[in-house]
Motif scaffolding. Structure first.
Motif, PDB file in Angstrom:
ATOM      1  N   PRO A  43       0.833  -1.209   0.000  1.00  0.00           N
ATOM      2  CA  PRO A  43       0.000   0.000   0.000  1.00  0.00           C
ATOM      3  C   PRO A  43       0.868   1.260   0.000  1.00  0.00           C
ATOM      4  N   THR A 131      14.250  -0.914  -4.005  1.00  0.00           N
ATOM      5  CA  THR A 131      14.324  -0.548  -2.583  1.00  0.00           C
ATOM      6  C   THR A 131      12.987   0.058  -2.120  1.00  0.00           C
ATOM      7  N   GLY A 132      12.575  -0.329  -0.926  1.00  0.00           N
ATOM      8  CA  GLY A 132      11.340   0.208  -0.356  1.00  0.00           C
ATOM      9  C   GLY A 132      10.058  -0.396  -0.908  1.00  0.00           C
ATOM     10  N   SER A 133      10.166  -1.481  -1.659  1.00  0.00           N
ATOM     11  CA  SER A 133       8.960  -2.048  -2.286  1.00  0.00           C
ATOM     12  C   SER A 133       8.257  -3.087  -1.398  1.00  0.00           C
ATOM     13  N   GLY A 134       8.856  -3.441  -0.252  1.00  0.00           N
ATOM     14  CA  GLY A 134       8.173  -4.341   0.681  1.00  0.00           C
ATOM     15  C   GLY A 134       8.713  -5.760   0.720  1.00  0.00           C
ATOM     16  N   LYS A 135       9.947  -5.973   0.314  1.00  0.00           N
ATOM     17  CA  LYS A 135      10.512  -7.334   0.314  1.00  0.00           C
ATOM     18  C   LYS A 135      10.709  -7.847   1.745  1.00  0.00           C
ATOM     19  N   THR A 136      11.348  -6.998   2.577  1.00  0.00           N
ATOM     20  CA  THR A 136      11.610  -7.424   3.950  1.00  0.00           C
ATOM     21  C   THR A 136      10.291  -7.600   4.701  1.00  0.00           C
ATOM     22  N   TYR A 137       9.376  -6.707   4.460  1.00  0.00           N
ATOM     23  CA  TYR A 137       8.049  -6.786   5.090  1.00  0.00           C
ATOM     24  C   TYR A 137       7.390  -8.124   4.745  1.00  0.00           C
ATOM     25  N   ASN A 235      14.415   4.580   2.026  1.00  0.00           N
ATOM     26  CA  ASN A 235      13.894   3.613   3.004  1.00  0.00           C
ATOM     27  C   ASN A 235      14.621   3.814   4.336  1.00  0.00           C
ATOM     28  N   SER A 238      16.714   0.171   5.306  1.00  0.00           N
ATOM     29  CA  SER A 238      16.986  -0.493   4.029  1.00  0.00           C
ATOM     30  C   SER A 238      17.996  -1.629   4.215  1.00  0.00           C
ATOM     31  N   SER A 239      17.685  -2.801   3.653  1.00  0.00           N
ATOM     32  CA  SER A 239      18.630  -3.928   3.731  1.00  0.00           C
ATOM     33  C   SER A 239      19.839  -3.593   2.864  1.00  0.00           C
ATOM     34  N   GLY A 272      17.373  -4.374  -2.442  1.00  0.00           N
ATOM     35  CA  GLY A 272      16.644  -3.808  -3.593  1.00  0.00           C
ATOM     36  C   GLY A 272      17.520  -3.006  -4.533  1.00  0.00           C
TER      37      GLY A 272
HETATM   38  N1  LIG Z   1       2.277  -4.677   2.696  1.00  0.00           N
HETATM   39  C1  LIG Z   1       2.674  -3.620   3.419  1.00  0.00           C
HETATM   40  N2  LIG Z   1       1.810  -2.991   4.238  1.00  0.00           N
HETATM   41  C2  LIG Z   1       2.192  -1.930   4.960  1.00  0.00           C
HETATM   42  N3  LIG Z   1       3.446  -1.407   4.921  1.00  0.00           N
HETATM   43  C3  LIG Z   1       4.353  -1.979   4.127  1.00  0.00           C
HETATM   44  C4  LIG Z   1       4.020  -3.114   3.335  1.00  0.00           C
HETATM   45  N4  LIG Z   1       5.112  -3.480   2.639  1.00  0.00           N
HETATM   46  C5  LIG Z   1       6.070  -2.624   2.997  1.00  0.00           C
HETATM   47  N5  LIG Z   1       5.638  -1.732   3.886  1.00  0.00           N
HETATM   48  C6  LIG Z   1       6.420  -0.636   4.478  1.00  0.00           C
HETATM   49  O1  LIG Z   1       7.170  -0.052   3.421  1.00  0.00           O
HETATM   50  C7  LIG Z   1       8.476   0.302   3.861  1.00  0.00           C
HETATM   51  C8  LIG Z   1       9.513  -0.404   2.982  1.00  0.00           C
HETATM   52  O2  LIG Z   1       9.350  -1.807   3.145  1.00  0.00           O
HETATM   53  P1  LIG Z   1      10.601  -2.807   3.210  1.00  0.00           P
HETATM   54  O3  LIG Z   1      11.635  -2.310   4.145  1.00  0.00           O
HETATM   55  O4  LIG Z   1      10.042  -4.141   3.432  1.00  0.00           O
HETATM   56  O5  LIG Z   1      11.152  -2.643   1.726  1.00  0.00           O
HETATM   57  P2  LIG Z   1      12.339  -3.441   1.029  1.00  0.00           P
HETATM   58  O6  LIG Z   1      11.859  -3.768  -0.321  1.00  0.00           O
HETATM   59  O7  LIG Z   1      12.780  -4.547   1.873  1.00  0.00           O
HETATM   60  O8  LIG Z   1      13.449  -2.309   0.953  1.00  0.00           O
HETATM   61  P3  LIG Z   1      15.053  -2.465   0.847  1.00  0.00           P
HETATM   62  O9  LIG Z   1      15.359  -3.137  -0.446  1.00  0.00           O
HETATM   63  O10 LIG Z   1      15.559  -1.059   0.887  1.00  0.00           O
HETATM   64  O11 LIG Z   1      15.483  -3.244   2.032  1.00  0.00           O
HETATM   65  C9  LIG Z   1       8.561  -0.104   5.315  1.00  0.00           C
HETATM   66  O12 LIG Z   1       8.273   1.030   6.092  1.00  0.00           O
HETATM   67  C10 LIG Z   1       7.446  -1.128   5.468  1.00  0.00           C
HETATM   68  O13 LIG Z   1       6.936  -1.152   6.785  1.00  0.00           O
END
Ligand SMILES: Nc1ncnc2c1ncn2[C@@H]1O[C@H](COP(=O)(O)OP(=O)(O)OP(=O)(O)O)[C@@H](O)[C@H]1O
Length: 483
Positions: A43, A131-137, A235, A238-239, A272
């Motif tokens: 979202p 980056t920031g697209s929600g992979k770790t989440y 982010n 960020s990983s 990312g």
């Molecule tokens: N499905 C979701 N619902 C709510 N918040 C989300 C969702 N997915 C991601 N987020 C939020 O978006 C932000 C970025 O998510 P995340 O850290 O998982 O990205 P990432 O792809 O792992 O980034 P990076 O590659 O930089 O590590 C975080 O604040 C996370 O809490």
């Protein structure tokens, strides 16, 4: 100067690089399995909503969503709200912004892979995206909303109760194109190598037995703190590395008494892609970013080569492609979770186009059926005695130390006769001397520690075969003296 090798490490190394001969001997006729590719759109985040005057427009949608029968491919439509450029891609499944947690992804996409792991098949689930697209989440999740890693572990542990299997985990990261064991207290690099059959092995990676979700959380949350993360312009957390959780399951064979079948589930949270004009990275962040982008570029080259039937697949270009070798064009089942930020058109096109190409890759899936014989206590004792005798020594103290090792219920699985042999060979070749770790100043570095506890504590269970029940803490080591 003395080089120290933990007993567990020597056992572990062998366990992870299964001899290729055994692998091919037990291999069942393979079947083809395409890499499955699903999309997950996160979202909009609060700051993204406010920067768009509370009305952000998603650039991602699903075409003909009503007419898609479940299980069929889906068509994802990407449209730039500013320029109206648009593109369509076919993929296997779509999880939109309204899917608040990952349990549905787990139920529909990951849980079908798990029964195969108990049959000796390997599988890989990896999250890919900018980056920031929600992979770790998605992969790691949080305490409130567990990710695919915790959900998989929970499902596997409950299945183990029925099958009598044992589970262990390894957790490592690929940072600046080097692999580090995150179960080790101190940063420890390990090597990745390929055997003559093209199977990739991780030399010296720790493996810890897990028998409950509480022990998993304890180990995993501690290891997570060692993973490299940092704030960037895109982010806050960020990983800076690719993180890999390996869950290894050993199941008693139904066909052959006393044999074990081993399967592995790799769960990978990739770092990312980063556009450094937007992240404003400099210094070490820029170096990290360069390595992350290079490794993801290597990944796209591998996918391109596989799609185009090229004779040489450039797996050796980076550590990341090395560790994904079995999952892309290899013998594992594979699921790619392509993660998208709904406000970023160009990076979504980049992610989805690579994802769409990945789903044409075929893997020749086969059950490794690694029938490992459980440890044979008397073998190791006999071998040590024989070795000492061949050296003209029969020091009872050494034998006693060896007995303690043999009786030890290792937190690491799979002490096969070959691993025992290997340990003994190593000892013999290097004129090993057995000592208690109490005399080794930095022995604790070798134990994946958690605050206030020892990871090797297996819930109070004491193996009757243990000679000294406190051996978990004693942790006998082999010290190898440099010649
Ligand atoms: N499905 C979701 N619902 C709510 N918040 C989300 C969702 N997915 C991601 N987020 C939020 O978006 C932000 C970025 O998510 P995340 O850290 O998982 O990205 P990432 O792809 O792992 O980034 P990076 O590659 O930089 O590590 C975080 O604040 C996370 O809490």
């Amino acid at each position: 100067m003395a080089t120290q090798i933990g007993f567990f490490d020597t056992i572990q190394m062998e366990n992870l690089y299964t001899p290729s001969k055994n692998h091919s001997q037990h291999q069942q006729p393979g079947s083809t399995s395409k890499v499955r590719v699903i999309i997950r759109v996160r979202p909009f985040l609060p700051h993204e909503i406010s920067s768009k005057n509370s009305n952000p427009i998603s650039c991602i949608s699903l075409l003909n969503s009503e007419s898609v029968p479940s299980g069929d491919e889906v068509t994802v439509h990407l449209k730039d709200p500013e320029t109206s450029r648009n593109e369509c891609y076919k993929l296997d499944a779509f999880f939109g912004q309204e899917d608040k947690n990952v349990s549905e992804i787990f139920q529909r996409e990951v849980s079908p892979l798990i029964p195969g792991i108990f049959e000796g098949y390997n599988a890989t689930v990896f999250a890919y995206g900018a980056t920031g697209s929600g992979k770790t989440y998605t992969m790691q999740g949080s305490d409130e909303l567990p990710g695919l890693m915790s959900l998989s572990m929970s499902n596997i542990l409950s299945t183990c109760e029925r099958t009598g299997s044992t589970v262990s985990i390894s957790y490592y990261e690929v940072y600046l194109d080097r692999c580090y064991d995150l179960l080790e207290l101190k940063e420890q690099e390990f090597l990745v190598w390929e055997d003559k059959d093209g199977h990739v092995h991780l030399k010296g990676l720790a493996q810890v037995e897990v028998n409950s979700m509480s022990s998993f959380h304890e180990i995993f949350s501690c290891a997570l703190q060692r993973r490299k993360v940092a704030r960037t312009g895109l982010n806050d957390v960020s990983s800076r590395s690719h993180g890999v959780l390996v869950i290894t399951i050993s199941t008693p064979s139904r066909d052959s008494v006393g044999k074990m079948i081993t399967g592995k589930l790799n769960l990978i949270d990739l770092a990312g892609n980063e556009d450094n004009r937007r992240t404003c990275n400099d210094g070490i962040r820029l170096q990290e970013s360069a390595k992350i982008n290079l490794s993801l570029f290597a990944l796209s080259n591998v996918i391109y080569a596989l799609n185009n039937g090229m004779s040489r697949i450039p797996y050796r270009e980076s550590k990341l492609t090395r560790i994904l070798q079995d999952s892309l064009g290899g013998t594992n089942r594979a699921l790619m979770v392509a993660c998208l930020n709904p406000g970023e058109y160009q990076e979504s096109v980049h992610t989805v186009s690579l994802a769409a190409r990945s789903r044409h890759i075929s893997n020749s899936v086969s059950s490794a059926q690694k029938n490992t014989t459980p440890m044979v206590k008397v073998d190791m004792e006999a071998k040590l005695r024989a070795w000492l005798e061949s050296k003209g020594k029969t020091k009872s103290a050494k034998i006693k130390s060896a007995q303690r090792i043999v009786g030890l219920r290792s937190p690491f699985n799979g002490r096969t006769p070959s691993s025992v042999n290997s340990t003994m060979k190593l000892s013999a070749n290097l004129d090993a001397k057995l000592v208690s770790s109490q005399s080794i100043s930095n022995c604790k570095q070798r134990i994946p520690c958690v605050e206030g506890g020892n990871l090797f504590n297996n819930g109070g269970y004491v193996d009757p075969s243990m000679q000294v029940s406190t051996d978990f803490q004693t942790n006998v080591h082999i010290t190898i003296l440099d010649p």
